[in-house]
Design an enzyme around this catalytic site. Structure first.
Site, PDB file in Angstrom:
ATOM      1  N   TYR A   1       0.839  -1.207   0.000  1.00 40.87           N
ATOM      2  CA  TYR A   1       0.000   0.000   0.000  1.00 40.87           C
ATOM      3  C   TYR A   1       0.874   1.257   0.000  1.00 40.87           C
ATOM      4  O   TYR A   1       0.642   2.191  -0.767  1.00 40.87           O
ATOM      5  CB  TYR A   1      -0.911  -0.023   1.225  1.00 40.87           C
ATOM      6  CG  TYR A   1      -1.843   1.155   1.345  1.00 40.87           C
ATOM      7  CD1 TYR A   1      -3.007   1.235   0.594  1.00 40.87           C
ATOM      8  CD2 TYR A   1      -1.571   2.198   2.242  1.00 40.87           C
ATOM      9  CE1 TYR A   1      -3.875   2.304   0.717  1.00 40.87           C
ATOM     10  CE2 TYR A   1      -2.433   3.275   2.378  1.00 40.87           C
ATOM     11  CZ  TYR A   1      -3.581   3.326   1.605  1.00 40.87           C
ATOM     12  OH  TYR A   1      -4.427   4.395   1.729  1.00 40.87           O
TER      13      TYR A   1
ATOM     14  N   ILE B   1      -8.438   8.293   8.647  1.00 44.91           N
ATOM     15  CA  ILE B   1      -9.783   8.805   8.399  1.00 44.91           C
ATOM     16  C   ILE B   1     -10.816   7.756   8.815  1.00 44.91           C
ATOM     17  O   ILE B   1     -10.618   6.555   8.599  1.00 44.91           O
ATOM     18  CB  ILE B   1      -9.964   9.161   6.900  1.00 44.91           C
ATOM     19  CG1 ILE B   1      -8.832  10.093   6.423  1.00 44.91           C
ATOM     20  CG2 ILE B   1     -11.325   9.812   6.672  1.00 44.91           C
ATOM     21  CD1 ILE B   1      -8.743  11.414   7.168  1.00 44.91           C
TER      22      ILE B   1
END
Length: 245
Positions: free
Chosen positions: A153, A186
């Site tokens: 990632y 988030i």
């Protein structure tokens, strides 16, 4: 003057959906894209149409170039022009580096990095012909500093930042800006698997002492898309609450 338009990939939920709502509230024509969650995207399209603006829905896999071309074709057929492309579609997975299979590695880069490449290449001929347009990519704070157990990632998201900066230099003379938003932690479904203890620890580690919201990131995307962002290109905005500075 014709209505301003935006195409947002990965917009069925989370940051993409929040950004779509923000643009719709401003009266823009909004193109929604999804891959796996068509029902949720259809519900969002219905919600946004209630605000009075045109909304289109274009399913497809951003990792597959032919499907991206179909998404772009459909959008331009419906809206006539594209002012802003938001490359938001993404995939996250935690695993030890030594456990990453080749298929997992390729899937991670295929969605997170190849997807941005495909979308930009599909949009740019149209933008270059108009001598106008904005591209906003989504990276991550892990694309800036890297994360343990998220090597694939982190590598993909670092690649997005490199792509953004280089492409900004290349297409700037054509009147096109390319910028990146790199969110921190988030509160989205992508982080939904985190335990309450981990979430609390991450909030405590953030100087603003909370997790970010999709709306926090949507505001950064909107800033770059709006006239306020006209003289920004090749930049990385980092709505991360101070998690990395």
């Amino acid at each position: 003057m014709s209505k301003r338009t935006v195409l947002i990939t990965g917009s069925s939920r989370g940051i993409g959906a929040a950004a779509a709502r923000r643009f719709a509230q401003e009266g823009w024509g909004v193109g929604l894209h999804c891959h796996t969650d068509l029902a949720r995207a259809q519900a969002l399209a219905q919600e946004l149409r209630a605000l009075g603006g045109p909304v289109g829905l274009y399913p497809g896999d951003v990792a597959e170039r032919a499907q991206v071309d179909q998404v772009m074709e459909g959008f331009l057929q419906d809206f006539g022009h594209l002012d802003v492309l938001v490359c938001n579609a993404g995939l996250a997975r935690q695993e030890l580096f030594t456990d990453i299979s080749l298929d997992s590695w390729r899937q991670m880069l295929g969605v997170n990095l190849d997807g941005v490449f495909h979308c930009c290449q599909a949009a740019l001929p149209h933008m270059i012909s108009r001598k106008a347009g904005k591209i906003i990519t989504l990276s991550s704070m892990w694309g800036q500093v890297g994360a343990s157990c998220e090597v694939a990632y982190s590598a993909a998201k670092a690649g997005v930042i490199g792509l953004t900066r280089a492409l900004a230099k290349e297409v700037g003379p054509s009147g096109i800006t390319v910028n990146c938003v790199a969110p921190g932690v988030i509160d989205t479904a992508m982080n939904g698997a985190l335990s309450p203890e981990t979430r609390a620890a991450l909030a405590e580690e953030t100087p603003l002492e909370r997790l970010g919201t999709p709306e926090d990131v949507a505001q950064a995307i909107w800033f770059l898309a709006s006239p306020a962002g006209d003289f920004f290109t090749g930049q990385v905005l980092a709505p991360n609450g101070g998690f990395i500075i």
